[in-house]
Design a protein around this motif. Structure first.
Motif, PDB file in Angstrom:
ATOM      1  N   ALA A  32      28.725  59.137  31.648  1.00 34.10           N
ATOM      2  CA  ALA A  32      29.139  57.859  32.238  1.00 34.10           C
ATOM      3  C   ALA A  32      28.838  57.808  33.727  1.00 34.10           C
ATOM      4  CB  ALA A  32      30.631  57.631  31.983  1.00 34.10           C
ATOM      5  N   ASP A  33      29.080  58.916  34.420  1.00 32.39           N
ATOM      6  CA  ASP A  33      28.801  58.975  35.863  1.00 32.39           C
ATOM      7  C   ASP A  33      27.321  58.741  36.161  1.00 32.39           C
ATOM      8  OD1 ASP A  33      31.406  59.395  36.557  1.00 32.39           O
ATOM      9  OD2 ASP A  33      31.208  61.558  36.843  1.00 32.39           O
ATOM     10  N   ASP A  34      26.486  59.130  35.201  1.00 29.90           N
ATOM     11  CA  ASP A  34      25.043  58.976  35.356  1.00 29.90           C
ATOM     12  C   ASP A  34      24.579  57.579  34.951  1.00 29.90           C
ATOM     13  OD1 ASP A  34      22.514  60.025  36.049  1.00 29.90           O
ATOM     14  OD2 ASP A  34      22.052  60.440  33.938  1.00 29.90           O
ATOM     15  N   GLY A  35      25.528  56.697  34.677  1.00 29.59           N
ATOM     16  CA  GLY A  35      25.174  55.329  34.273  1.00 29.59           C
ATOM     17  C   GLY A  35      24.911  55.181  32.795  1.00 29.59           C
ATOM     18  N   GLY A  36      25.251  56.206  32.011  1.00 33.21           N
ATOM     19  CA  GLY A  36      24.985  56.169  30.577  1.00 33.21           C
ATOM     20  C   GLY A  36      25.886  55.203  29.827  1.00 33.21           C
ATOM     21  N   LYS A  37      25.393  54.717  28.704  1.00 30.68           N
ATOM     22  CA  LYS A  37      26.140  53.831  27.812  1.00 30.68           C
ATOM     23  C   LYS A  37      26.589  54.617  26.584  1.00 30.68           C
ATOM     24  CE  LYS A  37      24.968  50.420  30.536  1.00 30.68           C
ATOM     25  NZ  LYS A  37      25.944  49.806  31.455  1.00 30.68           N
ATOM     26  N   MET A  38      27.605  54.091  25.878  1.00 32.70           N
ATOM     27  CA  MET A  38      28.135  54.828  24.734  1.00 32.70           C
ATOM     28  C   MET A  38      28.358  53.922  23.530  1.00 32.70           C
ATOM     29  SD  MET A  38      28.896  57.916  23.800  1.00 32.70           S
ATOM     30  CE  MET A  38      29.194  58.839  25.303  1.00 32.70           C
ATOM     31  N   MET A  39      27.818  54.368  22.397  1.00 28.41           N
ATOM     32  CA  MET A  39      28.121  53.778  21.095  1.00 28.41           C
ATOM     33  C   MET A  39      29.248  54.595  20.473  1.00 28.41           C
ATOM     34  SD  MET A  39      27.499  52.086  18.114  1.00 28.41           S
ATOM     35  CE  MET A  39      25.845  51.366  18.139  1.00 28.41           C
ATOM     36  N   VAL A  40      30.299  53.931  20.000  1.00 25.31           N
ATOM     37  CA  VAL A  40      31.378  54.585  19.263  1.00 25.31           C
ATOM     38  C   VAL A  40      31.326  54.106  17.822  1.00 25.31           C
ATOM     39  CG1 VAL A  40      33.885  54.728  18.966  1.00 25.31           C
ATOM     40  CG2 VAL A  40      32.886  54.932  21.245  1.00 25.31           C
ATOM     41  N   THR A  41      31.455  55.031  16.874  1.00 21.42           N
ATOM     42  CA  THR A  41      31.462  54.645  15.462  1.00 21.42           C
ATOM     43  C   THR A  41      32.818  54.978  14.845  1.00 21.42           C
ATOM     44  OG1 THR A  41      30.678  56.722  14.424  1.00 21.42           O
ATOM     45  CG2 THR A  41      29.022  55.287  15.434  1.00 21.42           C
ATOM     46  N   ALA A 244      29.515  54.354   8.709  1.00 21.79           N
ATOM     47  CA  ALA A 244      29.739  53.978  10.110  1.00 21.79           C
ATOM     48  C   ALA A 244      28.941  54.862  11.058  1.00 21.79           C
ATOM     49  CB  ALA A 244      31.223  54.048  10.451  1.00 21.79           C
ATOM     50  N   GLY A 245      28.737  56.133  10.691  1.00 21.47           N
ATOM     51  CA  GLY A 245      27.946  57.034  11.517  1.00 21.47           C
ATOM     52  C   GLY A 245      26.491  57.091  11.112  1.00 21.47           C
ATOM     53  N   ASP A 246      26.235  57.156   9.795  1.00 25.71           N
ATOM     54  CA  ASP A 246      24.859  57.335   9.319  1.00 25.71           C
ATOM     55  C   ASP A 246      23.977  56.128   9.620  1.00 25.71           C
ATOM     56  OD1 ASP A 246      25.630  59.781   8.349  1.00 25.71           O
ATOM     57  OD2 ASP A 246      25.919  59.102   6.289  1.00 25.71           O
ATOM     58  N   PHE A 247      24.539  54.920   9.495  1.00 27.93           N
ATOM     59  CA  PHE A 247      23.753  53.701   9.711  1.00 27.93           C
ATOM     60  C   PHE A 247      23.227  53.596  11.144  1.00 27.93           C
ATOM     61  CE2 PHE A 247      23.559  49.226  10.966  1.00 27.93           C
ATOM     62  CZ  PHE A 247      22.799  48.641   9.959  1.00 27.93           C
ATOM     63  N   PRO A 248      24.082  53.630  12.163  1.00 30.69           N
ATOM     64  CA  PRO A 248      23.567  53.373  13.507  1.00 30.69           C
ATOM     65  C   PRO A 248      22.707  54.485  14.077  1.00 30.69           C
ATOM     66  CG  PRO A 248      25.888  53.956  13.610  1.00 30.69           C
ATOM     67  CD  PRO A 248      25.556  53.785  12.159  1.00 30.69           C
ATOM     68  N   ILE A 249      22.990  55.741  13.715  1.00 36.03           N
ATOM     69  CA  ILE A 249      22.209  56.819  14.322  1.00 36.03           C
ATOM     70  C   ILE A 249      20.755  56.776  13.865  1.00 36.03           C
ATOM     71  CG2 ILE A 249      22.536  58.682  12.613  1.00 36.03           C
ATOM     72  CD1 ILE A 249      23.211  60.495  15.103  1.00 36.03           C
ATOM     73  N   CYS A 250      20.528  56.111  12.717  1.00 42.22           N
ATOM     74  CA  CYS A 250      19.171  56.020  12.163  1.00 42.22           C
ATOM     75  C   CYS A 250      18.295  55.002  12.881  1.00 42.22           C
ATOM     76  CB  CYS A 250      19.235  55.665  10.676  1.00 42.22           C
ATOM     77  SG  CYS A 250      19.813  57.024   9.639  1.00 42.22           S
ATOM     78  N   VAL A 251      18.871  54.226  13.801  1.00 41.74           N
ATOM     79  CA  VAL A 251      18.045  53.230  14.481  1.00 41.74           C
ATOM     80  C   VAL A 251      16.957  53.894  15.313  1.00 41.74           C
ATOM     81  CG1 VAL A 251      19.431  53.013  16.607  1.00 41.74           C
ATOM     82  CG2 VAL A 251      18.157  51.038  15.739  1.00 41.74           C
ATOM     83  N   VAL A 252      17.232  55.096  15.843  1.00 42.81           N
ATOM     84  CA  VAL A 252      16.233  55.771  16.668  1.00 42.81           C
ATOM     85  C   VAL A 252      15.035  56.235  15.838  1.00 42.81           C
ATOM     86  CG1 VAL A 252      15.788  57.782  18.139  1.00 42.81           C
ATOM     87  CG2 VAL A 252      17.811  56.360  18.523  1.00 42.81           C
ATOM     88  N   PRO A 253      15.234  56.978  14.728  1.00 38.92           N
ATOM     89  CA  PRO A 253      14.057  57.316  13.917  1.00 38.92           C
ATOM     90  C   PRO A 253      13.345  56.094  13.355  1.00 38.92           C
ATOM     91  CG  PRO A 253      16.091  58.052  12.858  1.00 38.92           C
ATOM     92  CD  PRO A 253      16.436  57.666  14.243  1.00 38.92           C
ATOM     93  N   MET A 254      14.068  55.012  13.067  1.00 37.32           N
ATOM     94  CA  MET A 254      13.389  53.810  12.579  1.00 37.32           C
ATOM     95  C   MET A 254      12.449  53.265  13.640  1.00 37.32           C
ATOM     96  SD  MET A 254      14.792  50.045  11.522  1.00 37.32           S
ATOM     97  CE  MET A 254      14.706  49.505  13.224  1.00 37.32           C
ATOM     98  N   LEU A 255      12.943  53.176  14.874  1.00 39.37           N
ATOM     99  CA  LEU A 255      12.104  52.664  15.949  1.00 39.37           C
ATOM    100  C   LEU A 255      10.934  53.605  16.255  1.00 39.37           C
ATOM    101  CD1 LEU A 255      14.901  51.325  18.338  1.00 39.37           C
ATOM    102  CD2 LEU A 255      13.183  49.934  17.173  1.00 39.37           C
ATOM    103  N   ARG A 256      11.218  54.902  16.253  1.00 31.90           N
ATOM    104  CA  ARG A 256      10.180  55.867  16.627  1.00 31.90           C
ATOM    105  C   ARG A 256       9.143  56.072  15.521  1.00 31.90           C
ATOM    106  NH1 ARG A 256      11.381  59.171  21.140  1.00 31.90           N
ATOM    107  NH2 ARG A 256       9.914  60.709  20.342  1.00 31.90           N
TER     108      ARG A 256
END
Length: 331
Positions: A32-41, A244-256
């Motif tokens: 957070a200090d580094d300006g990072g964003k957070m997804m919570v599932t 709730a966890g499996d769905f959103p984390i897969c957005v990165v491999p889908m995009l990549r």
């Protein structure tokens, strides 16, 4: 003298899962200090466990930037908000007989561990105004995601006179006020999802069109991740497992992999879980396994806290808020 949660945990939580909890909280604070964003599932029954007491404050203070949740957690936060005085606590749920369970059922009480949700006061109270919103959207030719209707309902003030808990303890109300991005895969697996299907089958709705579905949620999540990760690191804090966890984390491999876009990996990963990887469960998959699936990278801070989320999550949230508060005072 006031002693912060951060001080207590750093002093007492020195080994094993306790140490991991502190390390994960420290890494979130640094992110957070580094300006990072957070997804919570949110999996499990976190809303009925009243996680909103701590999660709502995280949302208000801009420490959570998106949420992926089951349909059950989405609706149960609202049920608790409008009907908690009618909830029934079961002191010793493990000793209930089948006959006692049937008695609860016949009284319109739906049990979640030690807590019974009252059908008429909670579910039906929310169902009726929601149906009107669905019907209006259908007449107007509009389509919205499930959470957007609940946002509209809460922000309209139609339920405000029925609140039975402090509205500051509702994470969904805090999210609605912030217009926080929410993603609800498998919404059909929820009471209000069932109500929607029943409404179409009863011809109270003519079509399925008012509700946008899971594939569209993934496209919306891809847009959010693309935009957010272009200017900030994006972390992933997973409570429980399942969709709730499996769905959103897969957005990165889908995009990549599927869209061949150069988006960054998730930049922080923490899961609170009691699932065992040796059983082959995706919920229990260790973070290192996610490297092979193009979800996190070798240098991504990775943590698994094998404990009860109803204990761990509020502690971590409080720790992160303490760190933020201390920096505000010294800044």
């Amino acid at each position: 003298m006031t002693i912060s949660v951060r001080c207590v945990l750093r002093h007492h939580f020195r080994h094993f899962n306790a140490r991991t909890l502190v390390d994960a909280a420290d890494a979130w604070a640094a992110h957070a200090d580094d300006g990072g964003k957070m997804m919570v599932t949110l999996a499990g029954a976190m809303s009925t466990a009243e996680l909103g007491i701590s999660l709502a404050e995280m949302i208000r203070r801009d420490k959570v930037h998106a949420i992926t949740t089951t349909g059950a957690n989405l609706e149960e936060d609202v049920f608790n908000l409008v009907a908690q005085e009618h909830y029934v606590r079961v002191p010793d749920p493990r000793s209930l007989t089948a006959e006692q369970e049937a008695e609860l059922r016949d009284k319109g009480l739906n049990r979640v561990a030690d807590t019974c949700i009252p059908e008429e006061e909670a579910m039906r109270k929310v169902e009726r105004p929601l149906l009107e919103l669905w019907q209006r959207a259908e007449r107007d030719g509009r389509r919205h995601f499930p959470h957007e209707y609940l946002y509209e309902l809460l922000l309209s003030g139609a339920l405000a006179g029925s609140y039975q808990v402090d509205p500051r303890h509702s994470w969904l109300l805090a999210a609605a006020e912030k217009r926080l991005p929410i993603f609800v895969p498998g919404w059909e697996d929820s009471t209000l999802g069932n109500v929607f299907v029943a409404s179409v089958m009863r011809k109270e709705l003519e079509t399925w069109s008012p509700i946008r579905g899971g594939a569209e949620y993934m496209a919306a999540l891809a847009d959010w991740y693309r935009e957010t990760s272009s200017s900030a690191k994006v972390g992933f804090f997973q409570i429980g497992g399942g969709i709730a966890g499996d769905f959103p984390i897969c957005v990165v491999p889908m995009l990549r992999l599927d869209l061949e876009e150069e988006v960054p990996y998730w930049s922080y990963f923490c899961q609170i879980s009691d699932s065992t990887p040796s059983f082959g469960s995706y919920s229990g998959a260790p973070p290192n396994e996610k490297i092979t699936w193009h979800k996190v990278d070798v240098d991504t801070p990775r943590f698994v806290i094998e404990s009860d989320a109803t204990i761990v999550a509020p502690l971590i949230f409080s720790y992160v808020l303490d760190c933020w508060g201390m920096r505000q005072k010294t800044g």
